[in-house]
Design a protein around this motif. Structure first.
Motif, PDB file in Angstrom:
ATOM      1  N   ALA A  38       0.989  -1.238   0.011  1.00  0.00           N
ATOM      2  CA  ALA A  38       0.128  -0.067  -0.121  1.00  0.00           C
ATOM      3  C   ALA A  38       0.835   1.215  -0.230  1.00  0.00           C
ATOM      4  N   LEU A  39       1.982   1.267   0.655  1.00  0.00           N
ATOM      5  CA  LEU A  39       2.958   2.336   0.801  1.00  0.00           C
ATOM      6  C   LEU A  39       3.787   2.499  -0.386  1.00  0.00           C
ATOM      7  N   GLY A  40       3.703   1.622  -1.458  1.00  0.00           N
ATOM      8  CA  GLY A  40       4.626   1.543  -2.648  1.00  0.00           C
ATOM      9  C   GLY A  40       6.013   0.996  -2.216  1.00  0.00           C
ATOM     10  N   ARG A  41       6.484   0.616  -1.319  1.00  0.00           N
ATOM     11  CA  ARG A  41       7.681  -0.254  -0.899  1.00  0.00           C
ATOM     12  C   ARG A  41       7.769  -1.484  -1.687  1.00  0.00           C
ATOM     13  N   SER A  42       6.728  -2.215  -2.087  1.00  0.00           N
ATOM     14  CA  SER A  42       6.732  -3.397  -2.947  1.00  0.00           C
ATOM     15  C   SER A  42       6.079  -3.154  -3.970  1.00  0.00           C
ATOM     16  N   SER A  43       6.273  -3.821  -5.115  1.00  0.00           N
ATOM     17  CA  SER A  43       5.531  -3.831  -6.394  1.00  0.00           C
ATOM     18  C   SER A  43       5.218  -5.229  -7.161  1.00  0.00           C
ATOM     19  N   PHE A  44       4.304  -5.131  -7.678  1.00  0.00           N
ATOM     20  CA  PHE A  44       3.827  -6.167  -8.662  1.00  0.00           C
ATOM     21  C   PHE A  44       4.772  -6.324  -9.818  1.00  0.00           C
ATOM     22  N   GLY A  45       5.563  -5.300 -10.366  1.00  0.00           N
ATOM     23  CA  GLY A  45       6.396  -5.402 -11.437  1.00  0.00           C
ATOM     24  C   GLY A  45       7.861  -5.940 -11.184  1.00  0.00           C
ATOM     25  N   SER A  46       7.963  -6.558  -9.806  1.00  0.00           N
ATOM     26  CA  SER A  46       9.117  -7.229  -9.552  1.00  0.00           C
ATOM     27  C   SER A  46       9.320  -8.316 -10.579  1.00  0.00           C
ATOM     28  N   PRO A  47      10.761  -8.782 -10.586  1.00  0.00           N
ATOM     29  CA  PRO A  47      11.178  -9.978 -11.426  1.00  0.00           C
ATOM     30  C   PRO A  47      10.472 -11.010 -11.030  1.00  0.00           C
ATOM     31  N   PRO A  48      10.500 -12.120 -11.933  1.00  0.00           N
ATOM     32  CA  PRO A  48       9.710 -13.408 -11.655  1.00  0.00           C
ATOM     33  C   PRO A  48      10.235 -14.288 -10.518  1.00  0.00           C
ATOM     34  N   ILE A  49      11.487 -14.187 -10.261  1.00  0.00           N
ATOM     35  CA  ILE A  49      12.017 -14.834  -9.054  1.00  0.00           C
ATOM     36  C   ILE A  49      11.671 -14.239  -7.632  1.00  0.00           C
ATOM     37  N   VAL A  50      11.174 -13.170  -7.748  1.00  0.00           N
ATOM     38  CA  VAL A  50      10.662 -12.431  -6.339  1.00  0.00           C
ATOM     39  C   VAL A  50       9.289 -12.900  -6.355  1.00  0.00           C
ATOM     40  N   HIS A  51       8.751 -12.981  -7.393  1.00  0.00           N
ATOM     41  CA  HIS A  51       7.101 -13.455  -7.191  1.00  0.00           C
ATOM     42  C   HIS A  51       7.129 -14.960  -6.814  1.00  0.00           C
ATOM     43  N   ALA A  52       7.841 -15.781  -7.335  1.00  0.00           N
ATOM     44  CA  ALA A  52       8.000 -17.013  -7.010  1.00  0.00           C
ATOM     45  C   ALA A  52       8.413 -17.203  -5.564  1.00  0.00           C
ATOM     46  N   HIS A  53       9.149 -16.498  -4.966  1.00  0.00           N
ATOM     47  CA  HIS A  53       9.621 -16.212  -3.662  1.00  0.00           C
ATOM     48  C   HIS A  53       8.518 -16.057  -2.902  1.00  0.00           C
ATOM     49  N   ALA A  54       7.758 -15.094  -3.411  1.00  0.00           N
ATOM     50  CA  ALA A  54       6.573 -14.521  -2.348  1.00  0.00           C
ATOM     51  C   ALA A  54       5.515 -15.777  -2.451  1.00  0.00           C
ATOM     52  N   LEU A  55       5.181 -16.556  -3.431  1.00  0.00           N
ATOM     53  CA  LEU A  55       4.358 -17.384  -3.500  1.00  0.00           C
ATOM     54  C   LEU A  55       4.435 -18.640  -2.777  1.00  0.00           C
ATOM     55  N   VAL A  56       5.756 -18.873  -2.772  1.00  0.00           N
ATOM     56  CA  VAL A  56       6.192 -20.029  -2.014  1.00  0.00           C
ATOM     57  C   VAL A  56       6.202 -19.825  -0.669  1.00  0.00           C
ATOM     58  N   PHE A  57       6.560 -18.746  -0.205  1.00  0.00           N
ATOM     59  CA  PHE A  57       6.566 -18.429   1.358  1.00  0.00           C
ATOM     60  C   PHE A  57       5.240 -18.344   1.959  1.00  0.00           C
ATOM     61  N   MET A  58       4.221 -17.630   1.035  1.00  0.00           N
ATOM     62  CA  MET A  58       2.911 -17.460   1.368  1.00  0.00           C
ATOM     63  C   MET A  58       2.205 -18.608   1.636  1.00  0.00           C
ATOM     64  N   GLY A  59       2.792 -19.668   0.386  1.00  0.00           N
ATOM     65  CA  GLY A  59       2.239 -20.930   0.698  1.00  0.00           C
ATOM     66  C   GLY A  59       2.349 -21.596   1.869  1.00  0.00           C
ATOM     67  N   TRP A  60       3.458 -21.373   2.401  1.00  0.00           N
ATOM     68  CA  TRP A  60       3.884 -22.041   3.708  1.00  0.00           C
ATOM     69  C   TRP A  60       3.163 -21.497   4.605  1.00  0.00           C
ATOM     70  N   VAL A  61       2.638 -20.392   4.715  1.00  0.00           N
ATOM     71  CA  VAL A  61       1.350 -19.737   5.619  1.00  0.00           C
ATOM     72  C   VAL A  61       0.205 -20.281   5.521  1.00  0.00           C
ATOM     73  N   VAL A  62      -0.198 -20.329   4.432  1.00  0.00           N
ATOM     74  CA  VAL A  62      -1.656 -21.399   4.110  1.00  0.00           C
ATOM     75  C   VAL A  62      -1.368 -22.775   4.622  1.00  0.00           C
ATOM     76  N   LEU A  63      -0.213 -23.394   4.278  1.00  0.00           N
ATOM     77  CA  LEU A  63      -0.113 -24.706   4.829  1.00  0.00           C
ATOM     78  C   LEU A  63       0.033 -25.049   6.337  1.00  0.00           C
ATOM     79  N   TYR A  64       0.646 -23.945   6.747  1.00  0.00           N
ATOM     80  CA  TYR A  64       0.774 -23.848   8.138  1.00  0.00           C
ATOM     81  C   TYR A  64      -0.716 -23.821   8.985  1.00  0.00           C
ATOM     82  N   VAL A  65      -1.493 -22.723   8.523  1.00  0.00           N
ATOM     83  CA  VAL A  65      -2.666 -22.467   8.962  1.00  0.00           C
ATOM     84  C   VAL A  65      -3.581 -23.938   8.824  1.00  0.00           C
ATOM     85  N   ALA A  66      -3.445 -24.299   7.613  1.00  0.00           N
ATOM     86  CA  ALA A  66      -4.504 -25.545   7.218  1.00  0.00           C
ATOM     87  C   ALA A  66      -3.872 -26.756   8.177  1.00  0.00           C
TER      88      ALA A  66
END
Length: 257
Positions: A38-66
């Motif tokens: 929201a503050l513009g510190r992050s961007s969806f325009g980041s390189p693919p590897i950064v998006h992959a990193h975000a998806l994998v780490f957020m995926g762990w959060v989902v796994l942990y809650v599940a």
């Protein structure tokens, strides 16, 4: 180990605590990264590897809650099957976490409230410490009390980056990292208090988890301010735009030359 654990806290009577805290940690992570976006510190325009990193780490959060939901509902068979999926997931987290850190260092994008050498060291050590706690939890999967507490301590480490986005890190220089670790430790300490309130005792897994987090912090400090840290930084930035960036000086604030 299970025989040591069971007299302190019953196998099932703390399900609610771990489920609630799983949601609290997930909400903290979501809040931290949402604020950054929201503050513009992050961007969806980041390189693919950064998006992959975000998806994998957020995926762990989902796994942990599940996994906590399944354990609370008594769906143990599905919980165990999903646990083996999570085991492979951790490997991807270690690889992507390390690669993204190296990439950020090489382009000179270390957070300005960390020394570049410190950031290079702390991210891989933290994710490896998380992996170690998670591996220990998997090995002790039949000792429920150890299993869930060690997993919890590993998950607490992953809350650190989100807390770094919620805390006033620029105002905490030069101790921003140490304050962030102190904030992370609040989560296992809540577990210690919860054990005392429920049973009057503290399960030893908490001390192992807290001790491991503290040990990793000491290791990060020792490597950062050693010849090894300086060498690792020099090798990492060699031939990159960050080769001229001093490893032991805080980067300028965003927007400053």
């Amino acid at each position: 180990m299970a025989s040591v654990a069971e007299p302190i806290v019953g196998v099932r009577n703390d399900d609610r605590f771990f489920l609630v805290m799983a949601f609290v940690m997930a909400a903290t992570i979501f809040a931290g990264f949402s604020l950054s976006l929201a503050l513009g510190r992050s961007s969806f325009g980041s390189p693919p590897i950064v998006h992959a990193h975000a998806l994998v780490f957020m995926g762990w959060v989902v796994l942990y809650v599940a996994q906590n939901i399944l354990a609370t509902r008594g769906s143990i068979a599905l919980h165990r099957r999903l646990g083996w999926v999570a085991t492979g997931w951790v490997v991807a987290m270690v690889v992507l976490g390390t690669l993204v850190t190296i990439r950020l260092i090489r382009i000179g994008h270390a957070p300005f409230f960390f020394l570049p050498v410190q950031f290079l060291v702390l991210d891989p050590v933290v994710v490896l410490t998380f992996a170690g706690l998670t591996a220990a939890a998997i090995v002790l999967r039949r000792a429920t009390q150890w299993h869930r507490r060690l997993h919890y301590c590993g998950m607490a480490l992953l809350v650190g980056p989100a807390l770094g986005r919620l805390l006033p890190m620029p105002l905490l220089i030069p101790y921003a990292y140490e304050v962030d670790v102190a904030a992370v430790l609040v989560f296992p300490l809540i577990g210690v208090v919860a054990d005392i309130r429920r049973s009057g005792g503290v399960h030893p897994a908490w001390w192992w988890g807290i001790g491991t987090i503290l040990a990793s912090t000491v290791l990060i400090e020792l490597i950062t301010f050693s010849a090894l840290g300086a060498t690792l930084y020099a090798l990492t930035v060699a031939g990159s735009p960050a080769a001229a960036v001093p490893g032991y000086a805080f980067p300028p604030f965003p927007g400053m030359p």
